[in-house]
Design a protein around this motif. Structure first.
Motif, PDB file in Angstrom:
ATOM      1  N   SER A   1       0.782  -1.238   0.000  1.00  0.00           N
ATOM      2  CA  SER A   1       0.000   0.000   0.000  1.00  0.00           C
ATOM      3  C   SER A   1       0.817   1.294   0.000  1.00  0.00           C
ATOM      4  O   SER A   1       0.246   2.364  -0.178  1.00  0.00           O
ATOM      5  CB  SER A   1      -0.929   0.015   1.212  1.00  0.00           C
ATOM      6  OG  SER A   1      -0.177   0.066   2.406  1.00  0.00           O
ATOM      7  N   MET A   2       2.136   1.218   0.171  1.00  0.00           N
ATOM      8  CA  MET A   2       2.937   2.434   0.280  1.00  0.00           C
ATOM      9  C   MET A   2       3.990   2.518  -0.819  1.00  0.00           C
ATOM     10  O   MET A   2       4.474   1.500  -1.307  1.00  0.00           O
ATOM     11  CB  MET A   2       3.625   2.492   1.651  1.00  0.00           C
ATOM     12  CG  MET A   2       2.659   2.555   2.811  1.00  0.00           C
ATOM     13  SD  MET A   2       3.467   2.447   4.413  1.00  0.00           S
ATOM     14  CE  MET A   2       4.127   4.101   4.541  1.00  0.00           C
ATOM     15  N   SER A   3       4.336   3.757  -1.175  1.00  0.00           N
ATOM     16  CA  SER A   3       5.384   3.968  -2.168  1.00  0.00           C
ATOM     17  C   SER A   3       6.759   3.817  -1.517  1.00  0.00           C
ATOM     18  O   SER A   3       6.888   3.826  -0.290  1.00  0.00           O
ATOM     19  CB  SER A   3       5.266   5.375  -2.754  1.00  0.00           C
ATOM     20  OG  SER A   3       5.620   6.347  -1.788  1.00  0.00           O
ATOM     21  N   GLU A   4       7.777   3.713  -2.340  1.00  0.00           N
ATOM     22  CA  GLU A   4       9.135   3.594  -1.817  1.00  0.00           C
ATOM     23  C   GLU A   4       9.498   4.842  -1.010  1.00  0.00           C
ATOM     24  O   GLU A   4      10.131   4.741   0.042  1.00  0.00           O
ATOM     25  CB  GLU A   4      10.123   3.402  -2.972  1.00  0.00           C
ATOM     26  CG  GLU A   4      11.515   3.083  -2.509  1.00  0.00           C
ATOM     27  CD  GLU A   4      12.451   2.677  -3.638  1.00  0.00           C
ATOM     28  OE1 GLU A   4      13.672   2.858  -3.446  1.00  0.00           O
ATOM     29  OE2 GLU A   4      11.989   2.195  -4.674  1.00  0.00           O
ATOM     30  N   LYS A   5       9.085   6.006  -1.461  1.00  0.00           N
ATOM     31  CA  LYS A   5       9.378   7.254  -0.744  1.00  0.00           C
ATOM     32  C   LYS A   5       8.721   7.266   0.639  1.00  0.00           C
ATOM     33  O   LYS A   5       9.349   7.648   1.626  1.00  0.00           O
ATOM     34  CB  LYS A   5       8.910   8.459  -1.555  1.00  0.00           C
ATOM     35  CG  LYS A   5       9.217   9.789  -0.890  1.00  0.00           C
ATOM     36  CD  LYS A   5       9.046  10.931  -1.844  1.00  0.00           C
ATOM     37  CE  LYS A   5       9.218  12.285  -1.222  1.00  0.00           C
ATOM     38  NZ  LYS A   5      10.326  12.482  -0.372  1.00  0.00           N
ATOM     39  N   GLN A   6       7.461   6.829   0.722  1.00  0.00           N
ATOM     40  CA  GLN A   6       6.777   6.767   2.012  1.00  0.00           C
ATOM     41  C   GLN A   6       7.481   5.799   2.955  1.00  0.00           C
ATOM     42  O   GLN A   6       7.656   6.090   4.140  1.00  0.00           O
ATOM     43  CB  GLN A   6       5.323   6.327   1.827  1.00  0.00           C
ATOM     44  CG  GLN A   6       4.456   7.365   1.171  1.00  0.00           C
ATOM     45  CD  GLN A   6       3.076   6.813   0.840  1.00  0.00           C
ATOM     46  OE1 GLN A   6       2.954   5.715   0.297  1.00  0.00           O
ATOM     47  NE2 GLN A   6       2.050   7.570   1.178  1.00  0.00           N
TER      48      GLN A   6
END
Length: 62
Positions: A38-43
């Motif tokens: 559910s999350m991006s690499e940046k998050q």
């Protein structure tokens, strides 16, 4: 957004490693698997790089 507990920080680190191909996605369980999906690499980077000095081991429920 910073991590709110050491456990959350560790889960984010595992999910980030899987996003980068450093570990297999099949090795992820529970919260780290959900974060991976559910999350991006940046998050995930933001959660994983939170300073852990003053974080509780686990998030307390209110």
């Amino acid at each position: 957004m910073p991590a709110t507990s050491k456990a959350q920080q560790k889960a984010a680190g595992a999910a980030l490693a899987a996003k980068r191909g450093e570990i297999k996605v099949s090795a992820l369980r529970g919260a780290s698997r959900q974060m991976f999906e559910s999350m991006s690499e940046k998050q995930l980077e933001e959660f994983a790089e939170t300073k852990s000095k003053d974080l509780p081991e686990h998030k307390t429920k209110h």
